[in-house]
Scaffold this motif. Structure first.
Motif, mmCIF file in Angstrom:
data_model
loop_
_atom_site.group_PDB
_atom_site.id
_atom_site.type_symbol
_atom_site.label_atom_id
_atom_site.label_comp_id
_atom_site.label_asym_id
_atom_site.label_seq_id
_atom_site.Cartn_x
_atom_site.Cartn_y
_atom_site.Cartn_z
ATOM 1 N N ASP A 1 -46.467 122.796 -32.422
ATOM 2 C CA ASP A 1 -47.221 122.417 -33.053
ATOM 3 C C ASP A 1 -46.865 122.607 -34.524
ATOM 4 N N GLU A 2 -46.168 121.531 -35.520
ATOM 5 C CA GLU A 2 -45.863 121.640 -37.083
ATOM 6 C C GLU A 2 -46.582 121.831 -37.427
ATOM 7 N N SER A 3 -47.745 121.480 -37.937
ATOM 8 C CA SER A 3 -49.188 121.450 -38.379
ATOM 9 C C SER A 3 -49.087 122.728 -38.295
ATOM 10 N N LYS A 4 -49.340 123.986 -37.291
ATOM 11 C CA LYS A 4 -49.641 125.285 -36.933
ATOM 12 C C LYS A 4 -48.419 125.983 -37.366
ATOM 13 N N GLY A 5 -47.510 125.548 -37.285
ATOM 14 C CA GLY A 5 -46.148 126.653 -37.660
ATOM 15 C C GLY A 5 -45.963 127.069 -36.117
ATOM 16 N N LYS A 6 -46.404 126.727 -34.817
ATOM 17 C CA LYS A 6 -46.150 127.195 -33.484
ATOM 18 C C LYS A 6 -45.207 126.744 -32.282
ATOM 19 N N VAL A 7 -45.239 127.149 -31.792
ATOM 20 C CA VAL A 7 -44.285 126.508 -30.328
ATOM 21 C C VAL A 7 -44.668 127.309 -29.335
ATOM 22 N N ARG A 8 -44.665 126.395 -28.332
ATOM 23 C CA ARG A 8 -44.852 126.958 -27.419
ATOM 24 C C ARG A 8 -44.029 126.833 -25.701
ATOM 25 N N VAL A 9 -43.592 128.373 -25.530
ATOM 26 C CA VAL A 9 -42.201 128.318 -24.898
ATOM 27 C C VAL A 9 -42.848 129.058 -23.238
ATOM 28 N N LEU A 10 -42.140 127.925 -22.251
ATOM 29 C CA LEU A 10 -42.253 128.901 -20.871
ATOM 30 C C LEU A 10 -41.261 129.957 -20.500
ATOM 31 N N VAL A 11 -41.809 130.884 -20.860
ATOM 32 C CA VAL A 11 -41.517 132.510 -20.395
ATOM 33 C C VAL A 11 -41.323 132.663 -18.656
ATOM 34 N N SER A 12 -40.003 132.569 -17.422
ATOM 35 C CA SER A 12 -40.159 132.938 -16.023
ATOM 36 C C SER A 12 -40.248 135.316 -16.615
ATOM 37 N N PHE A 13 -41.800 135.140 -16.147
ATOM 38 C CA PHE A 13 -42.046 135.800 -15.044
ATOM 39 C C PHE A 13 -42.269 136.266 -13.766
ATOM 40 N N PHE A 14 -41.505 137.562 -13.391
ATOM 41 C CA PHE A 14 -41.737 137.253 -11.865
ATOM 42 C C PHE A 14 -41.337 136.092 -10.985
ATOM 43 N N GLY A 15 -40.581 135.546 -11.821
ATOM 44 C CA GLY A 15 -40.602 133.932 -10.708
ATOM 45 C C GLY A 15 -41.368 132.818 -11.232
ATOM 46 N N ARG A 16 -42.295 133.042 -11.890
ATOM 47 C CA ARG A 16 -43.837 132.428 -12.220
ATOM 48 C C ARG A 16 -43.408 131.588 -14.255
ATOM 49 N N GLU A 17 -43.641 130.770 -14.822
ATOM 50 C CA GLU A 17 -43.395 129.925 -15.477
ATOM 51 C C GLU A 17 -44.351 130.378 -16.814
ATOM 52 N N THR A 18 -44.546 131.974 -17.254
ATOM 53 C CA THR A 18 -45.335 131.391 -17.998
ATOM 54 C C THR A 18 -45.407 130.888 -19.511
ATOM 55 N N PRO A 19 -46.573 130.796 -20.119
ATOM 56 C CA PRO A 19 -46.693 129.658 -21.441
ATOM 57 C C PRO A 19 -46.799 130.796 -22.698
ATOM 58 N N VAL A 20 -45.887 131.468 -23.384
ATOM 59 C CA VAL A 20 -46.655 132.121 -24.933
ATOM 60 C C VAL A 20 -46.351 131.973 -26.459
ATOM 61 N N GLU A 21 -47.425 131.311 -26.787
ATOM 62 C CA GLU A 21 -46.927 130.878 -28.107
ATOM 63 C C GLU A 21 -46.867 131.292 -28.603
ATOM 64 N N LEU A 22 -45.418 131.034 -29.883
ATOM 65 C CA LEU A 22 -45.151 131.963 -30.983
ATOM 66 C C LEU A 22 -44.817 131.051 -32.406
ATOM 67 N N ASP A 23 -44.865 131.661 -33.331
ATOM 68 C CA ASP A 23 -44.860 131.385 -34.959
ATOM 69 C C ASP A 23 -43.162 130.316 -33.972
ATOM 70 N N PHE A 24 -42.902 129.932 -35.785
ATOM 71 C CA PHE A 24 -41.361 128.786 -35.478
ATOM 72 C C PHE A 24 -40.381 130.312 -35.969
ATOM 73 N N LEU A 25 -40.633 131.124 -36.883
ATOM 74 C CA LEU A 25 -39.805 132.415 -37.080
ATOM 75 C C LEU A 25 -39.569 133.104 -36.056
ATOM 76 N N GLN A 26 -40.631 133.021 -34.941
ATOM 77 C CA GLN A 26 -39.806 133.909 -33.620
ATOM 78 C C GLN A 26 -39.118 133.941 -32.328
ATOM 79 N N VAL A 27 -38.137 131.842 -32.669
ATOM 80 C CA VAL A 27 -37.816 131.898 -32.178
ATOM 81 C C VAL A 27 -36.362 131.106 -32.911
ATOM 82 N N GLU A 28 -35.116 131.236 -31.384
ATOM 83 C CA GLU A 28 -34.148 130.951 -32.487
ATOM 84 C C GLU A 28 -32.812 129.768 -31.114
ATOM 85 N N ARG A 29 -32.595 128.887 -31.306
ATOM 86 C CA ARG A 29 -32.048 127.751 -29.911
ATOM 87 C C ARG A 29 -31.076 128.903 -28.937
ATOM 88 N N ALA A 30 -30.969 128.718 -28.444
ATOM 89 C CA ALA A 30 -30.070 129.827 -27.729
ATOM 90 C C ALA A 30 -29.193 128.553 -27.453
#
Length: 95
Positions: A66-95
């Motif tokens: 979501d470029e208008s809000k500056g947010k990205v939703r990342v699907l992170v695996s917790f205990f074998g299940r994907e969970t969406p986590v909403e973060l700011d652009f500055l909190q992530v980097e390419r892996a």
């Protein structure tokens, strides 16, 4: 009691000082422009690493950007299940 318009800026310095017009213009221009938008260049499905917050060093896939809000939703695996986590652009980097 009536209200009086503010005509001076009160400081700890006893004398008054005039604001320079170019300085005042630059301050007003910044307030009119609005917030700065960051282009991150991520797309759905990209792999990213979280660099800040409680999920630091987790790796996940981008689910939504979501470029208008500056947010990205990342699907992170917790205990074998994907969970969406909403973060700011500055909190992530390419892996």
């Amino acid at each position: 009691m009536g209200s009086y318009p503010v005509r001076t800026i009160t400081t700890s310095v006893p004398s008054r000082f005039p604001w320079k017009i170019p300085k005042l213009d630059s301050i007003l221009k910044q307030s009119e422009e609005g917030p700065v938008r960051i282009k991150i260049g991520l797309e759905n499905g990209d792999t990213v690493r979280i660099t800040e917050g409680p999920f630091i060093d987790f790796v996940g896939a981008v689910g939504d950007v979501d470029e208008s809000k500056g947010k990205v939703r990342v699907l992170v695996s917790f205990f074998g299940r994907e969970t969406p986590v909403e973060l700011d652009f500055l909190q992530v980097e390419r892996a």
